[in-house]
Design an enzyme around this catalytic site. Structure first.
Site, PDB file in Angstrom:
ATOM      1  N   ARG A  65      11.489  -2.082 -32.368  1.00  0.00           N
ATOM      2  CA  ARG A  65      11.650  -0.779 -32.998  1.00  0.00           C
ATOM      3  C   ARG A  65      12.650  -0.871 -34.143  1.00  0.00           C
ATOM      4  O   ARG A  65      13.791  -1.283 -33.943  1.00  0.00           O
ATOM      5  CB  ARG A  65      12.124   0.251 -31.969  1.00  0.00           C
ATOM      6  CG  ARG A  65      12.066   1.702 -32.465  1.00  0.00           C
ATOM      7  CD  ARG A  65      12.484   2.660 -31.373  1.00  0.00           C
ATOM      8  NE  ARG A  65      11.605   2.576 -30.221  1.00  0.00           N
ATOM      9  CZ  ARG A  65      10.444   3.216 -30.129  1.00  0.00           C
ATOM     10  NH1 ARG A  65      10.030   3.971 -31.121  1.00  0.00           N
ATOM     11  NH2 ARG A  65       9.707   3.108 -29.054  1.00  0.00           N
TER      12      ARG A  65
ATOM     13  N   THR B 296      13.918   3.508 -39.106  1.00  0.00           N
ATOM     14  CA  THR B 296      12.740   4.382 -39.083  1.00  0.00           C
ATOM     15  C   THR B 296      12.313   4.721 -37.650  1.00  0.00           C
ATOM     16  O   THR B 296      11.557   5.673 -37.439  1.00  0.00           O
ATOM     17  CB  THR B 296      11.550   3.697 -39.774  1.00  0.00           C
ATOM     18  OG1 THR B 296      11.151   2.551 -38.994  1.00  0.00           O
ATOM     19  CG2 THR B 296      11.919   3.256 -41.174  1.00  0.00           C
TER      20      THR B 296
ATOM     21  N   ASP C 186      14.540  -0.830 -16.727  1.00  0.00           N
ATOM     22  CA  ASP C 186      13.969  -1.628 -17.807  1.00  0.00           C
ATOM     23  C   ASP C 186      13.161  -2.772 -17.204  1.00  0.00           C
ATOM     24  O   ASP C 186      13.717  -3.689 -16.584  1.00  0.00           O
ATOM     25  CB  ASP C 186      15.092  -2.180 -18.699  1.00  0.00           C
ATOM     26  CG  ASP C 186      14.544  -2.899 -19.926  1.00  0.00           C
ATOM     27  OD1 ASP C 186      13.899  -3.959 -19.755  1.00  0.00           O
ATOM     28  OD2 ASP C 186      14.766  -2.414 -21.049  1.00  0.00           O
TER      29      ASP C 186
ATOM     30  N   ASP D 149      14.129  -6.423 -18.369  1.00  0.00           N
ATOM     31  CA  ASP D 149      15.387  -6.899 -17.799  1.00  0.00           C
ATOM     32  C   ASP D 149      15.220  -7.263 -16.326  1.00  0.00           C
ATOM     33  O   ASP D 149      15.764  -8.259 -15.844  1.00  0.00           O
ATOM     34  CB  ASP D 149      16.479  -5.833 -17.939  1.00  0.00           C
ATOM     35  CG  ASP D 149      17.010  -5.738 -19.359  1.00  0.00           C
ATOM     36  OD1 ASP D 149      16.768  -6.668 -20.151  1.00  0.00           O
ATOM     37  OD2 ASP D 149      17.657  -4.727 -19.683  1.00  0.00           O
TER      38      ASP D 149
END
Length: 209
Positions: free
Chosen positions: A104, A108, A200, A203
């Protein structure tokens, strides 16, 4: 409009409970994700067409059915999607595996492709895109965009858990893509984590923080 399949199989629900549990370590987490991915694969491949061939059993000749020349591509979204690959390959060992890597952009906030390696005949294959978490849907929508830009015509998305927001985002952007999830959770929180979720996935799969 594409279909959304939410699994209700007791084995999937049982294993997903321990995937969610914060006390489950990386080794067991990886094993459970592989097992659930395999179980989900049965439904994901349910509509594969069959054709008849003749074989000979130890007793007699007979006609029996095999999958009709289907070419399958398994496409994990890096990195967490890697955890679902082995389960799918156990069911479909002849499938080719491609990879799509996204990050990401901090300014933006849009997904940017940093890696893409796909089977050469992608347009002839039924693609199964793997990502354990369908949260905002941004990564899945972008990955499917990249696949379509390269000629993909048949795509289905497989996730362990999803938020309603992510499902809607994929449906709006790609109404031709069926979505398969082991659980449709309540919502996203203010940090775009799925609630109740499992934390997550990357992870927990790889023991990082």
């Amino acid at each position: 409009m594409a279909k959304v399949v939410v699994f209700d199989h007791p084995l999937i629900k049982h294993k997903l409970t321990f995937i969610r549990d914060k006390n489950t370590g990386s080794k067991e987490f990886r094993e459970l994700v592989t097992e659930v991915s395999l179980l989900m694969g049965y439904e994901v491949t349910r509509d594969f067409p069959l054709e008849e061939i003749e074989i000979e059993t130890p007793l007699t000749k007979m006609k029996s059915q095999v999958i009709s020349g289907k070419k399958v591509g398994i496409i994990p979204i890096l990195r967490a999607g890697l955890g679902m690959v082995d389960g799918m390959l156990k069911l479909i060992p002849t499938a080719k595996v491609g990879h799509v890597g996204l990050y990401r952009d901090p300014e933006t906030l849009k997904p940017v492709e940093y890696y893409c390696k796909l089977p050469q005949d992608i347009e002839e294959r039924d693609l199964i895109v793997l990502d354990p978490m369908l949260a905002t849907g941004g990564s899945a929508v972008a990955a499917i965009n990249f696949l379509k830009q390269r000629g993909a015509k048949s795509i289905r998305l497989v996730c362990l858990i999803a938020a309603p927001e992510g499902v809607k985002a994929v449906e709006d952007a790609h109404p031709d893509v069926d979505i398969y999830v082991a659980s449709l959770d309540e919502r996203l929180n203010e940090h775009a984590y799925i609630v109740p979720g499992l934390g997550d996935a990357g992870d927990r799969l790889f023991g990082t923080k």
